[in-house]
Motif scaffolding. Sequence first.
Motif, PDB file in Angstrom:
ATOM      1  N   VAL A 289       0.848  -1.199   0.000  1.00 21.53           N
ATOM      2  CA  VAL A 289       0.000   0.000   0.000  1.00 21.53           C
ATOM      3  C   VAL A 289       0.884   1.250   0.000  1.00 21.53           C
ATOM      4  O   VAL A 289       0.653   2.188  -0.770  1.00 21.53           O
ATOM      5  CB  VAL A 289      -0.949   0.004   1.209  1.00 21.53           C
ATOM      6  CG1 VAL A 289      -1.751   1.289   1.245  1.00 21.53           C
ATOM      7  CG2 VAL A 289      -1.882  -1.192   1.156  1.00 21.53           C
ATOM      8  N   LEU A 290       1.910   1.252   0.857  1.00 17.21           N
ATOM      9  CA  LEU A 290       2.800   2.416   0.923  1.00 17.21           C
ATOM     10  C   LEU A 290       3.519   2.616  -0.402  1.00 17.21           C
ATOM     11  O   LEU A 290       3.708   3.749  -0.848  1.00 17.21           O
ATOM     12  CB  LEU A 290       3.826   2.223   2.055  1.00 17.21           C
ATOM     13  CG  LEU A 290       3.273   2.299   3.485  1.00 17.21           C
ATOM     14  CD1 LEU A 290       4.388   2.014   4.487  1.00 17.21           C
ATOM     15  CD2 LEU A 290       2.656   3.668   3.756  1.00 17.21           C
ATOM     16  N   GLN A 311      10.256   1.763   5.804  1.00 19.85           N
ATOM     17  CA  GLN A 311       9.420   2.476   6.776  1.00 19.85           C
ATOM     18  C   GLN A 311       8.378   1.553   7.401  1.00 19.85           C
ATOM     19  O   GLN A 311       8.161   1.573   8.599  1.00 19.85           O
ATOM     20  CB  GLN A 311       8.756   3.675   6.103  1.00 19.85           C
ATOM     21  CG  GLN A 311       9.251   5.049   6.524  1.00 19.85           C
ATOM     22  CD  GLN A 311      10.563   5.121   7.268  1.00 19.85           C
ATOM     23  OE1 GLN A 311      11.599   5.440   6.680  1.00 19.85           O
ATOM     24  NE2 GLN A 311      10.551   4.847   8.552  1.00 19.85           N
ATOM     25  N   ALA A 312       7.771   0.695   6.560  1.00 20.26           N
ATOM     26  CA  ALA A 312       6.785  -0.250   7.105  1.00 20.26           C
ATOM     27  C   ALA A 312       7.464  -1.152   8.137  1.00 20.26           C
ATOM     28  O   ALA A 312       6.959  -1.331   9.246  1.00 20.26           O
ATOM     29  CB  ALA A 312       6.174  -1.086   5.988  1.00 20.26           C
ATOM     30  N   THR A 313       8.641  -1.685   7.784  1.00 15.55           N
ATOM     31  CA  THR A 313       9.348  -2.582   8.702  1.00 15.55           C
ATOM     32  C   THR A 313       9.788  -1.838   9.957  1.00 15.55           C
ATOM     33  O   THR A 313       9.602  -2.312  11.078  1.00 15.55           O
ATOM     34  CB  THR A 313      10.592  -3.175   8.005  1.00 15.55           C
ATOM     35  OG1 THR A 313      10.207  -3.660   6.733  1.00 15.55           O
ATOM     36  CG2 THR A 313      11.181  -4.300   8.822  1.00 15.55           C
ATOM     37  N   GLY A 333      -0.478   7.540   3.784  1.00 13.19           N
ATOM     38  CA  GLY A 333       0.804   6.924   4.160  1.00 13.19           C
ATOM     39  C   GLY A 333       1.042   7.026   5.651  1.00 13.19           C
ATOM     40  O   GLY A 333       1.423   6.068   6.307  1.00 13.19           O
ATOM     41  N   LYS A 334       0.762   8.213   6.190  1.00 10.35           N
ATOM     42  CA  LYS A 334       1.003   8.402   7.628  1.00 10.35           C
ATOM     43  C   LYS A 334       0.041   7.567   8.458  1.00 10.35           C
ATOM     44  O   LYS A 334       0.411   7.029   9.503  1.00 10.35           O
ATOM     45  CB  LYS A 334       0.864   9.897   7.977  1.00 10.35           C
ATOM     46  CG  LYS A 334       2.073  10.694   7.523  1.00 10.35           C
ATOM     47  CD  LYS A 334       2.227  11.966   8.301  1.00 10.35           C
ATOM     48  CE  LYS A 334       1.566  13.114   7.568  1.00 10.35           C
ATOM     49  NZ  LYS A 334       1.839  14.409   8.226  1.00 10.35           N
ATOM     50  N   PHE A 335      -1.189   7.459   7.960  1.00  5.90           N
ATOM     51  CA  PHE A 335      -2.168   6.690   8.718  1.00  5.90           C
ATOM     52  C   PHE A 335      -1.779   5.211   8.779  1.00  5.90           C
ATOM     53  O   PHE A 335      -1.911   4.559   9.814  1.00  5.90           O
ATOM     54  CB  PHE A 335      -3.567   6.851   8.116  1.00  5.90           C
ATOM     55  CG  PHE A 335      -4.623   6.142   8.913  1.00  5.90           C
ATOM     56  CD1 PHE A 335      -4.941   6.564  10.200  1.00  5.90           C
ATOM     57  CD2 PHE A 335      -5.278   5.035   8.395  1.00  5.90           C
ATOM     58  CE1 PHE A 335      -5.901   5.904  10.948  1.00  5.90           C
ATOM     59  CE2 PHE A 335      -6.244   4.367   9.141  1.00  5.90           C
ATOM     60  CZ  PHE A 335      -6.550   4.804  10.418  1.00  5.90           C
ATOM     61  N   ILE A 336      -1.270   4.709   7.653  1.00  6.20           N
ATOM     62  CA  ILE A 336      -0.820   3.305   7.648  1.00  6.20           C
ATOM     63  C   ILE A 336       0.271   3.116   8.698  1.00  6.20           C
ATOM     64  O   ILE A 336       0.272   2.152   9.466  1.00  6.20           O
ATOM     65  CB  ILE A 336      -0.276   2.928   6.247  1.00  6.20           C
ATOM     66  CG1 ILE A 336      -1.359   3.098   5.193  1.00  6.20           C
ATOM     67  CG2 ILE A 336       0.317   1.518   6.255  1.00  6.20           C
ATOM     68  CD1 ILE A 336      -2.139   1.921   4.815  1.00  6.20           C
TER      69      ILE A 336
END
Lengths: 491, 436
Positions: A289-290, A311-313, A333-336
Amino acid sequence: MMRRWDLSVDLRVAFHLIGIILKGNALTFLVPLIVALLYRESIIPFLVPAALSLLIGWAVEWATRGEREIGLRESFLVVAVVWVVAAAFGAMPFVLAGVLKPVDAYFEAMSGYTTTGASIITNVETQTHSLLIWRAFMQWLGGLGIVALFVAIFPNLAIGGRQIMEAEAAWLVRDKLTPRLRQAARSFWGIYIGLTFAEILLLWGVGLSLYEAVAHAFTTLATGGFSTRNAGIADFSGLVAWIIIPFMILGATSFTLMYRALLGRTLRFFAADEEFKFFIGILALATLVLFLNSLGLYESIEEALRHSAFQATSIMTTTGYASTDFDQWNSLGKFILLLLMFFGGSAGSTTGSIKVLRALVIFKLIAREIQRIIHPQRVIPVRLGGRVVPEEAIKSILILAVLYVTIFAFSTALLLLDTTRAGLQLTVADAASAVAATMGSVGPGFGIVGPMSTYADLPTTSKALLVFCMWIGRLEIFPVIVLFARSYWKG
Amino acid sequence: MRVIVIGAGEVGWSTAQALQTDHDVVLIEKEPERFETLQELDVLALCGNGASLKTLKEAGAERAEMAIACTDIDEVNIVACAAAKQLGTKLTIARVQDAEYLQTWKRGYLGVDEMVCSELITAQALARLMGLREIRASEEFADGKILMTETIIEENAPIIGLKLKDAAIPPQCNVASIVRDGRVTIPRGDDVILAHDRLVLIGTPSAVGEFNRRLSLHPTVKDILIIGGGRIGFRLAQLLQPQGLHPKIVEIEEERSRWLAENLPQSIVFHGDGTDIDLLEQEGLGKSEIAVSVIGIDEKNLLCGLLLKRLGVAKVIARVEDPDFVAIFERVGIDIAINPRRLVAEEIISFTRDRIEKTLFLEENRAEVLEIEVSPQSPLLGVKLAQAQLPAGLLVGAIVRAERVIIPRGSDALRPRDRVILFSTPEAAREIERLL
């Protein structure tokens, strides 16, 4: 004989243990001390807390001497207090080096031991090597839990050790890999040290200085997030980010699982582990998604993919490194990232937050409730990896999650109240991210506490609130919250 | 020979009754009240603890050929066998209810030579009936090499109106009998199959299964309902799960239903009462293909069974503990009544036979199926079956010769040590036993 610890807390026993742990704590200052000697920096900031820790520890131990058994209540007290006291000694070098005021230093140290990575220091790059190594080393020590460390080392702690470790890290005791607790704790530290060395070598190999390689390896595997650069990982090449990603994932993987895989010399255990698969699944989905969301934002596909995956990791494993200023990302992105702060890694890893295991059980519980509505009389056990999760465990998981979110909501409200009082304009997202990032031991949030800025601008009272969030979040709420129960102290 | 039976409950009583004519039976019973009723039997009755050496000595365990321990307490049975073995009894048989003990025990261990587990035997008997809706009885012979089934021909079955010789019966399968209006006949090739007939098939399991599927209107069974999650219900579900079935279980006790759900991952467990019509209707349980009621109370099983039958379950099986109820159950509408104690008694009795391995009674004893080893002195040896003077009302269903299964034709002849599976009327059975 009336057993005192059944009726109320036996402070003598608790402080006796705290004294022993403080003595051991003195040794940890040797690491920055050696670095200071190597770089010809002042050793005073480390010598003083080491001496104090040794002296106070010895004095407390001596004052409370006597043969007694440790009970469940004392264990909670020991765990809660050890983290508070350790942070006090850990803060001293920052004050003695003249870098931070006492409150800020305490924030920094608590952020270190709890592997949060939230910082007050505005310009990291001007600090001494020894101080930054100390900052990273605090995270490395806190990664597997301070108490677990000392149980692994001191034979005389092993008697009451099981109780204490149960309070700090129930997973370690519950899995019962080896009949002897200390042996299990040692195996995990062995894996931890081995992985740290591996990462040091790799980072050093791709061109980082040995000092920076060590500092980052310490904070990667602890899923801490302190860096030696103001811009964090964004300062290094893309290759460094790609190397760090798998180590963050390993830090967020159950050490029991890694131990089994190592003993069996097969990766089959990872493929068979439901929690690990769920963890990787969420991580992959968030990355996707990001990635789609950041297309066009970066020069190349590789860069977009790298920053998304990194960033996700980094956020999900509660490390908190930044390979890019994700505060510039759009709201989606920030919400994720904010959502990921609530997941954390596997139970029995170095991560904080609610942890995917609990999330997985809660998802399964939701699925079961839907089934229950359709088939009211059907009996459906919740299974995890083929094993039935006891209803008692489900209940405590549910309560922990609810408590976590409640404390999060209250703290966010308090933070907004306090910052408004101080004349700061925080958005809801900024405040929520600051609380989620400290409770979940992530580190950076958005806006005023974003990855390229620090927590320095917050009022002192807000910092104190966030210190509390780090402490209670890291200890998974219960060991701290029982201390606030009247019946804990009396009767 | 001298046989000691310990425990005069349902199983012990049936066993003693079956053995009394051919053997010296000593029956040991602890309860004085039950002891009174033993006078009806032609046995030596002793009052005492069957697990004590003193009582066993009194019963003559030193020179006994066999000791059968069948009290209601598993542990007592095991100890009694061990004690009898120690005294010199040749063969010891323990009845156990908990199948866990089967795992603890290996042949000959603990002084127990044979272990008969009632819950397992019952569950296995039930599981054999789960293959098809139309199967009314199913039994294994020769260690599972031979299968016998009794299959009902439903209306509209494709085979109706065909002569037996045109029905393309698989070569390894034999139609041993046709039961029509309560009359048992041994069929010829010209006989025509009619609706409501019951066909008794004997042959290899695969051939019998194949022919049964051809007889059936519903070649597979998916929906199985088990009322009562006690030991038998649990074992049954455990036997059905590996066959890819997902049995539904209704259990009344909450704690037990949770345990079942945890230990039977492929089954669907409901917490509730088997007579709760709302539950049965809401969950569509009344539309199951086969339902088994295995609660510990006979009357409740009858009630559940009749209710399920009324709701539309194609085949209903009920467990009956009281042997007097078996016929009543089947008379009022339960398709099959199963008596666990009788199954256990039959299994125990089979150990006492020399050459007759197994006897099965069909149609309220109007027919029986026997498994007999041919004696080397039999006058029938070497004579072609077509020429042999076999008694009327007898059919040689199958021959097991050194692990090989033969479905005999007129040209086959018996050899020594053959095991034959016979279908016969009771009169013919006595005669053939003598001849073989």
